[in-house]
Design a protein around this motif. Structure first.
Motif, PDB file in Angstrom:
ATOM      1  N   ARG A  88      70.221 -17.040 -27.904  1.00  0.00           N
ATOM      2  CA  ARG A  88      68.819 -17.480 -27.997  1.00  0.00           C
ATOM      3  C   ARG A  88      68.146 -16.844 -29.207  1.00  0.00           C
ATOM      4  NH1 ARG A  88      64.197 -15.038 -26.740  1.00  0.00           N
ATOM      5  NH2 ARG A  88      65.195 -13.297 -25.674  1.00  0.00           N
ATOM      6  N   GLN A 105      67.304 -18.796 -32.779  1.00  0.00           N
ATOM      7  CA  GLN A 105      65.900 -18.921 -33.200  1.00  0.00           C
ATOM      8  C   GLN A 105      65.685 -18.293 -34.562  1.00  0.00           C
ATOM      9  OE1 GLN A 105      63.304 -17.296 -30.219  1.00  0.00           O
ATOM     10  NE2 GLN A 105      63.956 -18.760 -28.671  1.00  0.00           N
ATOM     11  N   GLU A 131      67.128 -17.874 -48.355  1.00  0.00           N
ATOM     12  CA  GLU A 131      66.783 -18.179 -46.958  1.00  0.00           C
ATOM     13  C   GLU A 131      67.822 -19.103 -46.342  1.00  0.00           C
ATOM     14  OE1 GLU A 131      62.815 -19.454 -47.772  1.00  0.00           O
ATOM     15  OE2 GLU A 131      62.133 -17.382 -47.971  1.00  0.00           O
ATOM     16  N   LYS A 184      63.374 -22.818 -30.164  1.00  0.00           N
ATOM     17  CA  LYS A 184      62.216 -22.412 -30.953  1.00  0.00           C
ATOM     18  C   LYS A 184      62.603 -21.930 -32.347  1.00  0.00           C
ATOM     19  CE  LYS A 184      59.451 -20.813 -27.003  1.00  0.00           C
ATOM     20  NZ  LYS A 184      60.298 -20.799 -25.798  1.00  0.00           N
ATOM     21  N   SER A 215      56.794 -19.163 -35.205  1.00  0.00           N
ATOM     22  CA  SER A 215      55.478 -19.801 -35.298  1.00  0.00           C
ATOM     23  C   SER A 215      54.936 -19.817 -36.728  1.00  0.00           C
ATOM     24  CB  SER A 215      54.497 -19.042 -34.399  1.00  0.00           C
ATOM     25  OG  SER A 215      54.517 -17.644 -34.713  1.00  0.00           O
ATOM     26  N   ASN A 239      60.536  -6.071 -38.640  1.00  0.00           N
ATOM     27  CA  ASN A 239      61.235  -6.543 -37.448  1.00  0.00           C
ATOM     28  C   ASN A 239      62.749  -6.369 -37.574  1.00  0.00           C
ATOM     29  OD1 ASN A 239      62.716  -9.280 -36.490  1.00  0.00           O
ATOM     30  ND2 ASN A 239      61.214  -8.666 -34.941  1.00  0.00           N
ATOM     31  N   MET A 257      51.082 -12.438 -35.439  1.00  0.00           N
ATOM     32  CA  MET A 257      51.657 -13.156 -34.282  1.00  0.00           C
ATOM     33  C   MET A 257      53.170 -13.287 -34.380  1.00  0.00           C
ATOM     34  SD  MET A 257      48.879 -16.205 -33.837  1.00  0.00           S
ATOM     35  CE  MET A 257      47.112 -15.836 -33.967  1.00  0.00           C
ATOM     36  N   GLY A 316      55.494 -11.620 -31.900  1.00  0.00           N
ATOM     37  CA  GLY A 316      55.603 -12.080 -30.519  1.00  0.00           C
ATOM     38  C   GLY A 316      54.404 -11.663 -29.692  1.00  0.00           C
ATOM     39  N   SER A 334      55.505 -10.098 -22.698  1.00  0.00           N
ATOM     40  CA  SER A 334      56.782 -10.356 -23.366  1.00  0.00           C
ATOM     41  C   SER A 334      57.916 -10.275 -22.346  1.00  0.00           C
ATOM     42  CB  SER A 334      56.989  -9.320 -24.478  1.00  0.00           C
ATOM     43  OG  SER A 334      58.334  -9.328 -24.922  1.00  0.00           O
ATOM     44  N   PRO A 335      58.287 -11.424 -21.757  1.00  0.00           N
ATOM     45  CA  PRO A 335      59.244 -11.395 -20.640  1.00  0.00           C
ATOM     46  C   PRO A 335      60.624 -10.858 -21.023  1.00  0.00           C
ATOM     47  CG  PRO A 335      58.802 -13.665 -21.348  1.00  0.00           C
ATOM     48  CD  PRO A 335      57.833 -12.785 -22.070  1.00  0.00           C
ATOM     49  N   ASN A 336      61.008 -10.993 -22.299  1.00  0.00           N
ATOM     50  CA  ASN A 336      62.384 -10.621 -22.672  1.00  0.00           C
ATOM     51  C   ASN A 336      62.555  -9.179 -23.136  1.00  0.00           C
ATOM     52  OD1 ASN A 336      63.548 -13.361 -22.405  1.00  0.00           O
ATOM     53  ND2 ASN A 336      62.150 -13.839 -24.074  1.00  0.00           N
ATOM     54  N   LYS A 366      67.105  -5.449 -29.006  1.00  0.00           N
ATOM     55  CA  LYS A 366      65.857  -5.048 -29.661  1.00  0.00           C
ATOM     56  C   LYS A 366      65.758  -3.533 -29.576  1.00  0.00           C
ATOM     57  CE  LYS A 366      61.932  -7.526 -28.760  1.00  0.00           C
ATOM     58  NZ  LYS A 366      61.024  -8.511 -28.074  1.00  0.00           N
ATOM     59  N   ASN A 379      57.411  -5.407 -29.257  1.00  0.00           N
ATOM     60  CA  ASN A 379      56.643  -6.256 -30.174  1.00  0.00           C
ATOM     61  C   ASN A 379      55.410  -5.517 -30.699  1.00  0.00           C
ATOM     62  OD1 ASN A 379      58.532  -8.068 -29.223  1.00  0.00           O
ATOM     63  ND2 ASN A 379      57.063  -9.459 -28.228  1.00  0.00           N
TER      64      ASN A 379
HETATM   65  N1  FAQ Z   1      57.273 -17.720 -32.785  1.00  0.00           N
HETATM   66  O1  FAQ Z   1      59.727 -12.175 -24.631  1.00  0.00           O
HETATM   67  P1  FAQ Z   1      59.375 -12.356 -26.058  1.00  0.00           P
HETATM   68  C1  FAQ Z   1      62.220 -14.998 -41.234  1.00  0.00           C
HETATM   69  C2  FAQ Z   1      58.916 -16.675 -28.045  1.00  0.00           C
HETATM   70  S1  FAQ Z   1      61.355 -13.973 -40.136  1.00  0.00           S
HETATM   71  C3  FAQ Z   1      57.940 -18.521 -31.933  1.00  0.00           C
HETATM   72  O2  FAQ Z   1      58.654 -11.257 -26.735  1.00  0.00           O
HETATM   73  P2  FAQ Z   1      61.755 -11.868 -27.658  1.00  0.00           P
HETATM   74  C4  FAQ Z   1      62.396 -14.560 -42.681  1.00  0.00           C
HETATM   75  C5  FAQ Z   1      60.215 -15.988 -27.688  1.00  0.00           C
HETATM   76  O3  FAQ Z   1      61.294 -16.568 -28.382  1.00  0.00           O
HETATM   77  C6  FAQ Z   1      61.061 -14.927 -38.627  1.00  0.00           C
HETATM   78  N2  FAQ Z   1      58.341 -18.102 -30.714  1.00  0.00           N
HETATM   79  O4  FAQ Z   1      60.720 -12.774 -26.857  1.00  0.00           O
HETATM   80  C7  FAQ Z   1      61.726 -15.467 -43.630  1.00  0.00           C
HETATM   81  C8  FAQ Z   1      60.270 -16.209 -26.210  1.00  0.00           C
HETATM   82  O5  FAQ Z   1      60.652 -17.550 -25.911  1.00  0.00           O
HETATM   83  P3  FAQ Z   1      62.068 -17.923 -25.206  1.00  0.00           P
HETATM   84  C9  FAQ Z   1      62.222 -14.986 -37.663  1.00  0.00           C
HETATM   85  C10 FAQ Z   1      58.070 -16.820 -30.373  1.00  0.00           C
HETATM   86  O6  FAQ Z   1      62.848 -12.758 -28.102  1.00  0.00           O
HETATM   87  C11 FAQ Z   1      60.623 -15.023 -44.343  1.00  0.00           C
HETATM   88  C12 FAQ Z   1      58.811 -16.105 -25.805  1.00  0.00           C
HETATM   89  O7  FAQ Z   1      58.057 -16.406 -26.966  1.00  0.00           O
HETATM   90  N3  FAQ Z   1      62.606 -13.690 -37.200  1.00  0.00           N
HETATM   91  O8  FAQ Z   1      62.635 -16.002 -40.788  1.00  0.00           O
HETATM   92  C13 FAQ Z   1      57.393 -15.933 -31.227  1.00  0.00           C
HETATM   93  O9  FAQ Z   1      62.127 -10.658 -26.883  1.00  0.00           O
HETATM   94  C14 FAQ Z   1      59.967 -15.864 -45.257  1.00  0.00           C
HETATM   95  C15 FAQ Z   1      58.449 -14.749 -25.233  1.00  0.00           C
HETATM   96  O10 FAQ Z   1      58.525 -13.696 -26.233  1.00  0.00           O
HETATM   97  C16 FAQ Z   1      63.255 -13.491 -36.046  1.00  0.00           C
HETATM   98  O11 FAQ Z   1      63.572 -14.420 -35.341  1.00  0.00           O
HETATM   99  C17 FAQ Z   1      56.991 -16.435 -32.483  1.00  0.00           C
HETATM  100  N4  FAQ Z   1      56.328 -15.677 -33.366  1.00  0.00           N
HETATM  101  O12 FAQ Z   1      60.928 -11.363 -28.936  1.00  0.00           O
HETATM  102  C18 FAQ Z   1      62.165 -16.782 -43.870  1.00  0.00           C
HETATM  103  C19 FAQ Z   1      63.636 -12.065 -35.731  1.00  0.00           C
HETATM  104  N5  FAQ Z   1      57.275 -14.742 -30.608  1.00  0.00           N
HETATM  105  O13 FAQ Z   1      63.128 -17.668 -26.257  1.00  0.00           O
HETATM  106  C20 FAQ Z   1      61.508 -17.634 -44.787  1.00  0.00           C
HETATM  107  C21 FAQ Z   1      64.511 -11.906 -34.531  1.00  0.00           C
HETATM  108  C22 FAQ Z   1      57.846 -14.883 -29.405  1.00  0.00           C
HETATM  109  O14 FAQ Z   1      62.225 -16.998 -24.040  1.00  0.00           O
HETATM  110  C23 FAQ Z   1      60.381 -17.155 -45.493  1.00  0.00           C
HETATM  111  N6  FAQ Z   1      63.800 -12.167 -33.286  1.00  0.00           N
HETATM  112  N7  FAQ Z   1      58.302 -16.135 -29.252  1.00  0.00           N
HETATM  113  O15 FAQ Z   1      61.971 -19.367 -24.844  1.00  0.00           O
HETATM  114  C24 FAQ Z   1      63.109 -11.229 -32.608  1.00  0.00           C
HETATM  115  O16 FAQ Z   1      63.003 -10.077 -33.024  1.00  0.00           O
HETATM  116  C25 FAQ Z   1      62.505 -11.622 -31.279  1.00  0.00           C
HETATM  117  O17 FAQ Z   1      63.122 -12.810 -30.854  1.00  0.00           O
HETATM  118  C26 FAQ Z   1      60.945 -11.803 -31.321  1.00  0.00           C
HETATM  119  C27 FAQ Z   1      60.487 -12.276 -29.931  1.00  0.00           C
HETATM  120  C28 FAQ Z   1      60.289 -10.492 -31.642  1.00  0.00           C
HETATM  121  C29 FAQ Z   1      60.551 -12.877 -32.341  1.00  0.00           C
END
Ligand code: FAQ
Length: 311
Positions: free
Chosen positions: A35, A39, A74, A105, A108, A134, A195, A198, A204-206, A216, A220
């Protein structure tokens, strides 16, 4: 029974060793990683669009070359991350289907428009800056392929962040109009950037399970705070105002206090109702459909090579 395997897994996590693709792992651990990594990969690929819009309109050949290189990086990050998801048994074609059908997802932040060239600079400064906050801890994530991917990705993100900041420094040394353009972009991107980390910890359920598994490493809210503390002095040096009247240094905590993002906006954007969601996904879908002949040709070629090797 899976008990000895579970014990071995728990031990790997407790010792801060890495879990590797062929190791036994709990189903929930595998699902959570697929997941998050999927994402993350989708975010990199969709994240090419907001800045990519400026490649044909960059103000000089030098800026165009820089932007081209960044957007290409990217794409590389996305492919790298899809490969990491594949080591967990995910299928790349299936992940892409889920993205374009809106069943999985992506961040955002990439659903906001980029009306001026200053947006390119602010994306580098804020969005890549937030990505670094992050992702640097994710270099110590418990799953080996993800952690290793993050090391390389972070090096490139830090170059991206600097190119954004340098671009903005240049604009701030320019005309009154250019300075106003930078301030306007800062005003529009500040809250959506907060935002990215997260929902607040209480919603934050996860987080708790992901932290127990050491997928992690921080909550957040902790990472959001780090981003604010890192960015405030950079804003001062640049000469822009961050649009938060509650933002101030808290001597006692040794950190900045700041206002509350509009969490209902985050929910709306995640649910698909942000300013550019429909456009981002439909362009991704069109690119995927336009690329069908390439995938077919590559598969036909691979099948021919395999038949030749077998015969
Ligand atoms: N947008 O329980 P949590 C880049 C969802 S940087 C959309 O806190 P988690 C570089 C979350 O998935 C961006 N959805 O979840 C770049 C969960 O839904 P689910 C990408 C969001 O996973 C720069 C629900 O809300 N980076 O791309 C968002 O423990 C410039 C509940 O949230 C990453 O993906 C949001 N903002 O923590 C590229 C980093 N926030 O899946 C181009 C890795 C939360 O249960 C140009 N990911 N949700 O249906 C992470 O660190 C974590 O997944 C978080 C969310 C911190 C994003």
């Amino acid at each position: 029974t899976a008990e000895p395997l579970q014990r071995q897994f728990d031990d790997t996590i407790a010792r801060d060793h890495r879990v590797e693709p062929r190791d036994w792992m709990p189903d929930g651990y595998r699902r959570t990683l697929i997941r998050q990594i999927a994402q993350h990969a989708h975010s990199e690929i969709i994240g090419m669009q907001p800045e990519g819009d400026w490649i044909t309109r960059a103000p000089s050949l030098r800026r165009k070359a820089i932007l081209f290189a960044k957007v290409q990086d990217e794409a590389g990050h996305g492919l790298y991350l899809y490969s990491a998801a594949e080591t967990l048994g995910a299928d790349r074609a299936d992940l892409t289907e889920r993205l374009i059908e809106g069943r999985q997802k992506y961040s955002s932040i990439f659903n906001y428009p980029t009306p001026t060239y200053a947006d390119v600079g602010v994306i580098g400064w804020f969005v890549d800056g937030a990505a670094i906050c992050n992702q640097v801890p994710l270099c110590r994530s418990s799953f080996g392929p993800y952690a290793r991917a993050m090391v390389r990705v972070c090096k490139e993100e830090s170059f991206h962040q600097r190119q954004g900041y340098e671009l903005l420094l240049t604009m701030m040394r320019g005309t009154e109009g250019q300075r106003a353009m930078v301030q306007d972009a800062v005003d529009r991107w500040w809250w959506p950037s907060l935002m990215m980390f997260g929902p607040p910890d209480g919603d934050s359920p996860n987080s708790a399970q992901s932290m127990a598994w050491k997928i992690k490493r921080h909550t957040n809210d902790e990472l959001r705070q780090r981003f604010v503390d890192m960015t405030v002095p950079q804003a001062e040096r640049l000469g822009v105002r961050l649009p938060d009247p509650e933002l101030r240094w808290n001597e006692e905590r040794g950190r900045h206090d700041f206002g509350t993002p509009d969490w209902s906006e985050l929910q709306r954007v995640i649910a698909g109702d942000g300013p550019r969601n429909a456009e981002r996904v439909s362009r991704r879908r069109a690119a995927h459909e336009d690329g069908a002949w390439v995938r077919e040709a590559a598969s036909a070629y691979a099948a021919k090579q395999a038949a030749r090797a077998a015969g």
